[in-house]
Scaffold this motif. Structure first.
Motif, PDB file in Angstrom:
ATOM      1  N   ASP A   1      34.664  39.885  32.977  1.00 33.74           N
ATOM      2  CA  ASP A   1      34.646  40.710  34.806  1.00 33.74           C
ATOM      3  C   ASP A   1      35.333  41.988  35.058  1.00 33.74           C
ATOM      4  O   ASP A   1      34.792  42.901  35.670  1.00 33.74           O
ATOM      5  CB  ASP A   1      35.389  38.783  35.572  1.00 33.74           C
ATOM      6  CG  ASP A   1      35.261  39.784  37.251  1.00 33.74           C
ATOM      7  OD1 ASP A   1      34.197  40.698  37.519  1.00 33.74           O
ATOM      8  OD2 ASP A   1      36.087  39.533  37.569  1.00 33.74           O
ATOM      9  N   VAL A   2      36.345  41.591  34.479  1.00 34.72           N
ATOM     10  CA  VAL A   2      37.110  43.404  34.575  1.00 34.72           C
ATOM     11  C   VAL A   2      36.800  44.418  33.963  1.00 34.72           C
ATOM     12  O   VAL A   2      37.133  45.619  34.317  1.00 34.72           O
ATOM     13  CB  VAL A   2      38.925  43.061  35.097  1.00 34.72           C
ATOM     14  CG1 VAL A   2      39.422  41.400  35.717  1.00 34.72           C
ATOM     15  CG2 VAL A   2      39.933  42.528  33.453  1.00 34.72           C
TER      16      VAL A   2
ATOM     17  N   VAL B   1      34.163  45.628  33.232  1.00 36.13           N
ATOM     18  CA  VAL B   1      33.181  46.438  33.647  1.00 36.13           C
ATOM     19  C   VAL B   1      33.969  47.388  34.683  1.00 36.13           C
ATOM     20  O   VAL B   1      34.267  48.585  34.715  1.00 36.13           O
ATOM     21  CB  VAL B   1      32.666  45.746  34.613  1.00 36.13           C
ATOM     22  CG1 VAL B   1      30.777  47.607  35.146  1.00 36.13           C
ATOM     23  CG2 VAL B   1      31.426  44.762  33.865  1.00 36.13           C
ATOM     24  N   HIS B   2      35.882  47.245  35.081  1.00 36.87           N
ATOM     25  CA  HIS B   2      36.344  47.732  35.890  1.00 36.87           C
ATOM     26  C   HIS B   2      37.197  48.444  35.569  1.00 36.87           C
ATOM     27  O   HIS B   2      37.580  50.130  36.238  1.00 36.87           O
ATOM     28  CB  HIS B   2      37.037  46.871  37.139  1.00 36.87           C
ATOM     29  CG  HIS B   2      37.927  47.311  38.063  1.00 36.87           C
ATOM     30  ND1 HIS B   2      37.202  47.849  39.319  1.00 36.87           N
ATOM     31  CD2 HIS B   2      39.268  47.921  38.263  1.00 36.87           C
ATOM     32  CE1 HIS B   2      37.581  48.453  40.442  1.00 36.87           C
ATOM     33  NE2 HIS B   2      38.891  48.093  39.591  1.00 36.87           N
ATOM     34  N   PHE B   3      37.605  47.715  34.503  1.00 41.64           N
ATOM     35  CA  PHE B   3      38.422  48.860  33.534  1.00 41.64           C
ATOM     36  C   PHE B   3      37.991  50.200  32.425  1.00 41.64           C
ATOM     37  O   PHE B   3      38.132  51.101  32.907  1.00 41.64           O
ATOM     38  CB  PHE B   3      38.807  48.138  31.997  1.00 41.64           C
ATOM     39  CG  PHE B   3      39.776  48.646  31.257  1.00 41.64           C
ATOM     40  CD1 PHE B   3      40.593  49.202  31.662  1.00 41.64           C
ATOM     41  CD2 PHE B   3      39.344  48.942  29.939  1.00 41.64           C
ATOM     42  CE1 PHE B   3      41.597  49.566  30.512  1.00 41.64           C
ATOM     43  CE2 PHE B   3      40.554  48.904  28.562  1.00 41.64           C
ATOM     44  CZ  PHE B   3      41.202  50.074  29.251  1.00 41.64           C
TER      45      PHE B   3
ATOM     46  N   GLU C   1      34.693  51.958  34.072  1.00 37.46           N
ATOM     47  CA  GLU C   1      34.669  52.467  35.460  1.00 37.46           C
ATOM     48  C   GLU C   1      36.160  53.307  35.070  1.00 37.46           C
ATOM     49  O   GLU C   1      35.816  54.973  35.855  1.00 37.46           O
ATOM     50  CB  GLU C   1      33.875  51.915  36.457  1.00 37.46           C
ATOM     51  CG  GLU C   1      32.976  51.169  36.258  1.00 37.46           C
ATOM     52  CD  GLU C   1      32.098  50.799  38.017  1.00 37.46           C
ATOM     53  OE1 GLU C   1      31.393  49.665  37.888  1.00 37.46           O
ATOM     54  OE2 GLU C   1      32.705  50.395  38.109  1.00 37.46           O
ATOM     55  N   GLY C   2      37.176  52.437  35.375  1.00 37.99           N
ATOM     56  CA  GLY C   2      38.183  53.848  35.415  1.00 37.99           C
ATOM     57  C   GLY C   2      38.784  54.784  35.082  1.00 37.99           C
ATOM     58  O   GLY C   2      38.908  55.956  34.932  1.00 37.99           O
TER      59      GLY C   2
ATOM     60  N   SER D   1      36.124  57.102  34.716  1.00 40.68           N
ATOM     61  CA  SER D   1      36.754  58.473  36.027  1.00 40.68           C
ATOM     62  C   SER D   1      38.088  60.003  36.087  1.00 40.68           C
ATOM     63  O   SER D   1      37.833  60.673  36.423  1.00 40.68           O
ATOM     64  CB  SER D   1      37.526  57.291  36.987  1.00 40.68           C
ATOM     65  OG  SER D   1      38.578  57.113  36.900  1.00 40.68           O
TER      66      SER D   1
ATOM     67  N   THR E   1      44.810  42.124  36.679  1.00 42.22           N
ATOM     68  CA  THR E   1      43.597  41.980  37.538  1.00 42.22           C
ATOM     69  C   THR E   1      42.751  43.173  38.079  1.00 42.22           C
ATOM     70  O   THR E   1      43.306  44.838  37.697  1.00 42.22           O
ATOM     71  CB  THR E   1      44.772  41.806  39.155  1.00 42.22           C
ATOM     72  OG1 THR E   1      45.599  42.768  39.499  1.00 42.22           O
ATOM     73  CG2 THR E   1      45.216  40.346  39.196  1.00 42.22           C
ATOM     74  N   LYS E   2      42.174  43.877  38.837  1.00 34.77           N
ATOM     75  CA  LYS E   2      41.690  45.038  38.867  1.00 34.77           C
ATOM     76  C   LYS E   2      42.683  45.681  39.272  1.00 34.77           C
ATOM     77  O   LYS E   2      42.365  47.363  39.556  1.00 34.77           O
ATOM     78  CB  LYS E   2      40.071  44.432  39.534  1.00 34.77           C
ATOM     79  CG  LYS E   2      38.841  44.000  39.071  1.00 34.77           C
ATOM     80  CD  LYS E   2      37.408  43.660  40.132  1.00 34.77           C
ATOM     81  CE  LYS E   2      36.821  43.015  39.656  1.00 34.77           C
ATOM     82  NZ  LYS E   2      35.712  42.739  39.979  1.00 34.77           N
TER      83      LYS E   2
ATOM     84  N   ILE F   1      44.711  47.626  37.481  1.00 34.47           N
ATOM     85  CA  ILE F   1      44.252  48.120  36.925  1.00 34.47           C
ATOM     86  C   ILE F   1      44.210  49.385  37.265  1.00 34.47           C
ATOM     87  O   ILE F   1      44.000  50.853  36.244  1.00 34.47           O
ATOM     88  CB  ILE F   1      42.179  47.453  36.159  1.00 34.47           C
ATOM     89  CG1 ILE F   1      42.896  46.453  35.166  1.00 34.47           C
ATOM     90  CG2 ILE F   1      41.566  48.680  35.529  1.00 34.47           C
ATOM     91  CD1 ILE F   1      41.764  45.242  34.933  1.00 34.47           C
ATOM     92  N   ASP F   2      43.527  49.402  38.826  1.00 31.75           N
ATOM     93  CA  ASP F   2      43.693  50.771  39.619  1.00 31.75           C
ATOM     94  C   ASP F   2      45.307  51.478  39.218  1.00 31.75           C
ATOM     95  O   ASP F   2      44.779  52.631  39.607  1.00 31.75           O
ATOM     96  CB  ASP F   2      43.091  50.597  40.938  1.00 31.75           C
ATOM     97  CG  ASP F   2      41.657  50.009  41.258  1.00 31.75           C
ATOM     98  OD1 ASP F   2      41.191  50.066  40.650  1.00 31.75           O
ATOM     99  OD2 ASP F   2      41.221  49.044  41.879  1.00 31.75           O
TER     100      ASP F   2
END
Ligand SMILES: Cc1ncc(COP(=O)(O)O)c(C=O)c1O
Length: 464
Positions: free
Chosen positions: A357-358, A360-362, A364-365, A368, A436-437, A440-441
Motif C-alpha cells: 500500500d505505502v 505507491v505513495h513512496f 510518487e513522493g 516528485s 506511514t504515509k 514518508i511525506d
C-alpha cells in the motif's frame, strides 16, 4: 535524557573507547582515531536517537534490515526467553526446535520447491555457503570442471573472500587481493549505461552478452549465475522487465544454477516474503536471505535450495558425501527464535500488505523530486528507492564532484533529521517497513530540502 533507554551510557566514554579501539567497516584509515561517526543511543519505531537526543528518521533502515522498526517487545521477549531456555547448541551434531520450525516456515513462503534451508550468521556467509553448495553439488555429480561463477558489475554479495570476489563494486576492491580466475563479470543491467537503446533492445543485448560469456568459458565449466533481483548497494539498479526470466531460461539450457541473492529484498522490502517470483518473475534454484529475517535484532542469514538440486546429491545419490560447510553459530537457537517472532509480527501486523500500500505513495513522493536541480534519475521498487544526483545531470560519468554533492545532501538531510545512506552521488532511502504515509511525506520533504540546500552550496565551490 535521564529516562531514555540511552541514559545509562556515557557519550564521552564511548567516544574515547571508539576512537582508541574500534576498527569499523569502511574505515577511512587516514582519520582512524580522530573522527567519530554519529553516535546512536537508541531506536524507537522508524527513528534513531543520537547522543545529543536528536530524533532522526532511519532512512536506510540501518543497512536495509530494520523491517519492523526499533524497540519491539515481541522480539526482545523471544530473544530473552530463548536465551534462558537454550542459549546454544552445536548444529554440527545436535538440533534445536526454533531452527527446525523456522526452516519449515521459510520453506512455506519460498517460491517453487525451495524447501531445504541452511542457516548462517549473516548475508555474506549465506551467499558464501550457497556458492559452496554449488561447488559441492558439481563435485558430487562428478563434474569438477563445472565451477565458474558469473556475476554482474555493480553487484554486491558480501565480505568473505569468495563473496567479495563476486562483488562488482570497484571501491570494495581497493588494497584487497580479490580477483579470482573462477569469476567472470558481465554488465550491470543499468539502462543509464546504454544511452540510445530502448528497454527491449537493452535486454536483448544483456541476454546476448550472457550467452556469449557462457560460450566463451564453455557451458560445461559454468556452475552458477549469482544475482540480486535489484542491485541494492550498487545504487538501486532495477533491471529491464523480463530480465530475470530470460537469464534463467539461458541457465536452464546450460544446466547452470541460478542463485537469487535476496539478502536485501526478502522479508518484505518489496511487499513479499521473497521478491524473486512475485515481483521479478523468476523461480531461482537457490535464494539467499539475511537482514530482514530478524529485522536486524540479532544476526542470522541462510539459503533455501530446491528439492530438485538436493535430490541429486542426497540419499542414494550422496556417494558418501557430507556437506561439511557450516559455522559454530549455524541454526543459532536465539537468532532463530528472533526470526520466528519477527515473522509473527510481520503476519500479525499485515506488514507485507502495508508495504504494497505505502510503496505507491513512496514512489510518487520520490518521483516528485524530478526536476529539482541536479536530479539525474529516480529508481524505486517497493520500499527501496534512490535519487541519483549529478552536478551535470546529463553527464554519463560520475565524478568526484558528484560524490561530494551526494555527501552534501546526506549532511544537510542528517541536520534536518533524516539519515540517508551515504552511497556516493546516490541518495538511497529504504525505510523501516512500518513507515506511514505521513512519515514518508516527512522523509521526502527533508530530502527535497537537502537537495535544494546542496544545490545552493554548489553555487559556491564544493569543499574538499
Ligand atoms: C545483496 C547482498 N548480499 C549480501 C550482503 C552481505 O550481507 P552481510 O553484510 O550481512 O554479510 C549484502 C549486504 O549489504 C547485500 O546487500
Amino acid at each position: 535524557m535521564s529516562d531514555t533507554p540511552g541514559a545509562q551510557w556515557n557519550a564521552g566514554d564511548t567516544e574515547a573507547d571508539a576512537k582508541s579501539h574500534l576498527l569499523s567497516p569502511s574505515e577511512e584509515m587516514a582519520k582512524l582515531g580522530q573522527s567519530m561517526r554519529p553516535l546512536i543511543a537508541y531506536g524507537e519505531g522508524i527513528h534513531v536517537v543520537d547522543a545529543h537526543g536528536r530524533r532522526i528518521i532511519d532512512g536506510p533502515a540501518g543497512m536495509w534490515c530494520t523491517q519492523i522498526g526499533y524497540g519491539r517487545k515481541e522480539i526482545a521477549d523471544a530473544v530473552s526467553a530463548q536465551a534462558l531456555k537454550l542459549s546454544y547448541n552445536s548444529p554440527w551434531y545436535t538440533t534445536n526446535s526454533p531452527s527446525a520450525e523456522l526452516a519449515r516456515r521459510i520453506a512455506e513462503v519460498t517460491p517453487g520447491d525451495l524447501n531445504r534451508v541452511f542457516f548462517t550468521t549473516g548475508g555474506s556467509t549465506a551467499v558464501d555457503s550457497a556458492l559452496r553448495f554449488t561447488e559441492f553439488y558439481n563435485n558430487v555429480l562428478g563434474r569438477p570442471e563445472k565451477k565458474h561463477i558469473i556475476v554482474r558489475r555493480e553487484g554486491y554479495h558480501g565480505s568473505t573472500s569468495l563473496t567479495a570476489a563476486c562483488s562488482g563494486r570497484s571501491f570494495n576492491w581497493q588494497n584487497f587481493d580479490i580477483a579470482s580466475p573462477r569469476i567472470t563479470f558481465i554488465s550491470s543491467p543499468n539502462i543509464r549505461q546504454a544511452p540510445g537503446l530502448s528497454e527491449a533492445q537493452f535486454l536483448d543485448q544483456l541476454v546476448r552478452e550472457f550467452e556469449d560469456t557462457i560460450a566463451k568459458i564453455g557451458s560445461d565449466k559454468v556452475a552458477a549465475f549469482l544475482a540480486e533481483p535489484l542491485l541494492a548497494s550498487g545504487g538501486v539498479i532495477i533491471p529491464p522487465k523480463g530480465y530475470h526470466a530470460r537469464i534463467k531460461a539461458v541457465c536452464e539450457e546450460h544446466d547452470i544454477i541460478y542463485i537469487s541473492d535476496e539478502v536485501v529484498t526478502a522479508f518484505g522490502r518489496c511487499g513479499e516474503w521473497f521478491a524473486s517470483e512475485k515481483v521479478f518473475g523468476v523461480v531461482p534454484d537457490i535464494i539467499t536471505f539475511a537482514k530482514g529475517v530478524t529485522s536486524g535484532y540479532v544476526p542470522l542469514g541462510g539459503f533455501a535450495v530446491s528439492e530438485r538440486l538436493i535430490a541429486k546429491v542426497s540419499g542414494e545419490n550422496a556417494k558418501g558425501s557430507y556437506y561439511s560447510n557450516g559455522y559454530t553459530y549455524s541454526s543459532h537457537p536465539v537468532s532463530c527464535a528472533a526470526a520466528l517472532a519477527n515473522m509473527d509480527v510481520i503476519e500479525k501486523d499485515g506488514i507485507l500488505e502495508h508495504v504494497r500500500d505505502v510503496a505507491v505513495h513512496f514512489a510518487e513522493g520520490l518521483r516528485s523530486l524530478k526536476g529539482l536541480p541536479h536530479v539525474a534519475d529516480i529508481r524505486v521498487e517497493g520500499l527501496v528507492g534512490c535519487v541519483e544526483c549529478l552536478v551535470d545531470p546529463s553527464s554519463p560519468e560520475v565524478t568526484d564532484r558528484d560524490k561530494k554533492l551526494g555527501g552534501r545532501i546526506d549532511t544537510h538531510c542528517f541536520d534536518l533529521g533524516l539519515l540517508v545512506r551515504p552511497l556516493g552521488n546516490i541518495c538511497v532511502l529504504s525505510p523501516p517497513l512500518i513507515i506511514t504515509k505521513a512519515e514518508i511525506d516527512q522523509m521526502i520533504g527533508i530530502l527535497r530540502q537537502g537537495i535544494l540546500k546542496a544545490a545552493a552550496d554548489l553555487k559556491e565551490p564544493v569543499a574538499a
